[in-house]
Design a protein around this motif. Structure first.
Motif, PDB file in Angstrom:
ATOM      1  N   LEU A 267       0.824  -1.198   0.000  1.00  8.72           N
ATOM      2  CA  LEU A 267       0.000   0.000   0.000  1.00  8.72           C
ATOM      3  C   LEU A 267       0.860   1.250   0.000  1.00  8.72           C
ATOM      4  N   MET A 268       1.956   1.222   0.745  1.00  7.72           N
ATOM      5  CA  MET A 268       2.852   2.381   0.802  1.00  7.72           C
ATOM      6  C   MET A 268       3.508   2.618  -0.562  1.00  7.72           C
ATOM      7  N   LEU A 269       3.942   1.519  -1.223  1.00 10.16           N
ATOM      8  CA  LEU A 269       4.552   1.647  -2.546  1.00 10.16           C
ATOM      9  C   LEU A 269       3.551   2.184  -3.560  1.00 10.16           C
ATOM     10  N   PHE A 270       2.313   1.673  -3.484  1.00 10.58           N
ATOM     11  CA  PHE A 270       1.280   2.122  -4.416  1.00 10.58           C
ATOM     12  C   PHE A 270       1.019   3.613  -4.247  1.00 10.58           C
ATOM     13  N   ARG A 271       0.923   4.048  -2.993  1.00  9.25           N
ATOM     14  CA  ARG A 271       0.668   5.469  -2.752  1.00  9.25           C
ATOM     15  C   ARG A 271       1.806   6.328  -3.275  1.00  9.25           C
ATOM     16  N   CYS A 272       3.036   5.874  -3.007  1.00 12.36           N
ATOM     17  CA  CYS A 272       4.218   6.658  -3.410  1.00 12.36           C
ATOM     18  C   CYS A 272       4.291   6.801  -4.935  1.00 12.36           C
ATOM     19  N   TYR A 273       4.272   5.652  -5.654  1.00 10.19           N
ATOM     20  CA  TYR A 273       4.388   5.685  -7.102  1.00 10.19           C
ATOM     21  C   TYR A 273       3.126   6.241  -7.752  1.00 10.19           C
ATOM     22  N   GLY A 274       1.977   6.054  -7.109  1.00 13.59           N
ATOM     23  CA  GLY A 274       0.732   6.594  -7.632  1.00 13.59           C
ATOM     24  C   GLY A 274       0.751   8.108  -7.664  1.00 13.59           C
ATOM     25  N   PHE A 275       1.235   8.711  -6.591  1.00  9.30           N
ATOM     26  CA  PHE A 275       1.326  10.171  -6.534  1.00  9.30           C
ATOM     27  C   PHE A 275       2.305  10.700  -7.587  1.00  9.30           C
ATOM     28  N   VAL A 276       3.426   9.993  -7.765  1.00 12.52           N
ATOM     29  CA  VAL A 276       4.416  10.413  -8.765  1.00 12.52           C
ATOM     30  C   VAL A 276       3.816  10.345 -10.160  1.00 12.52           C
TER      31      VAL A 276
END
Length: 308
Positions: A267-276
């Protein structure tokens, strides 16, 4: 800074104990977050002068392992206190045979996710004497999750019951589905590996005595002369004639620690790359718009579909 070995003294405990501790922390969380928290966690442990302090210690506790995030004697005392409470319980996933032993059948609308057993139920000598003479029945009590911590520490007390349609006392049912309809879901401790939300039904031994009304017996002291107790209801009018032996836990979601940690990382990776990615797309559209490219593409599309 990682907690020391002494601060994580409970991490070496067996898995069943860890889940019992998880359960206790979840019940404590539900009580502390209630507007009735002041009364639901009494008596307070010696190291905490207020429920605000208990709430703070709970916020500073993590899993895995069960330990205090911050150094301090009080934090370690909190861990030891909840560990002592958890030592009084065993918790296991739903088991058909165990469930049938307690309920007598499996013909229910919903089965629990976990069965919690009191290792040493607070049974008085008076209860044992009466049970040996009169026998006892099994009854189920549904309540708000926030109340369960206090009930496990202090027992069921009839004078706190707000429902008194059929007279004062503690209300139970011989029908598990009826009791479950009165149980109210509550949020679990945020770090719980058992569930996000849970509902609890208490399994109780009830003395067969004249101070425990059953079925359609007429009750005194109520305003409706014609009212009678439904056939699957019990009203216990003496607190010494009832004892909690088990808790059925209905969880909305359950997972083991490794799955929970993996899910949190994803979930943390998804949020990070999703925002980018979203930020990059916004920049692309801004650039295209500023150069008029987007307008040209839009005009060509409208011509293609015959609108312009």
């Amino acid at each position: 800074m990682k907690p020391s070995a002494s601060e994580c003294s409970t991490s070496a405990k067996e898995d069943k104990h860890d889940y019992a501790l998880d359960f206790i922390l979840s019940l404590l969380f539900a009580s502390l977050k209630s507007f009735k928290g002041e009364s639901l966690v009494k008596p307070l442990p010696p190291f905490a002068s207020s429920i605000e302090l208990l709430d703070r210690y709970l916020d500073q506790t993590s899993y895995p392992p069960f330990c205090s995030i911050k150094n301090g004697v009080e934090n370690q005392q909190f861990i030891e206190w909840v560990t002592l409470l958890a030592d009084q319980l065993t918790i296991q996933p739903f088991d058909d045979n165990r469930f049938i032993d307690l309920v007598g059948h499996k013909n229910v609308k919903q089965t629990p996710s976990y069965i919690v057993q009191m290792k040493s139920p607070k049974i008085s000598q008076q209860f044992e004497d009466l049970a040996s003479v009169n026998g006892f029945s099994i009854g189920f009590h549904g309540t708000q999750t926030e109340n369960v911590f206090s009930i496990l520490q202090n027992g069921l007390t009839g004078h706190l019951n707000k429902r008194a349609l059929f007279g004062p006392g503690t209300y139970l049912s011989s029908d598990l589905d009826v009791a479950l309809s009165f149980a109210k879901q509550g949020k679990s401790w945020p770090s719980s590996c058992i569930c996000q939300n849970m509902t609890c039904v208490l399994v109780c031994k009830v003395i067969n005595s004249d101070q425990v009304k059953k079925g359609k017996e007429k009750l005194s002291g109520i305003s409706f002369k014609t009212a009678s107790l439904p056939h699957n209801y019990y009203v216990v009018q003496n607190n010494d004639h009832i004892v909690v032996t088990h808790v059925f836990v209905y969880s909305s979601r359950k997972m083991n620690p490794s799955i929970r940690n993996t899910e949190s990382k994803l979930l943390m990776l998804f949020r990070c790359y999703g925002f980018v990615l979203i930020y990059g797309l916004i920049l692309v559209f801004i650039c295209l718009g500023s150069k008029g490219v987007f307008k040209k593409w839009a005009k060509r599309f409208l011509q293609f579909v015959g609108i312009n």
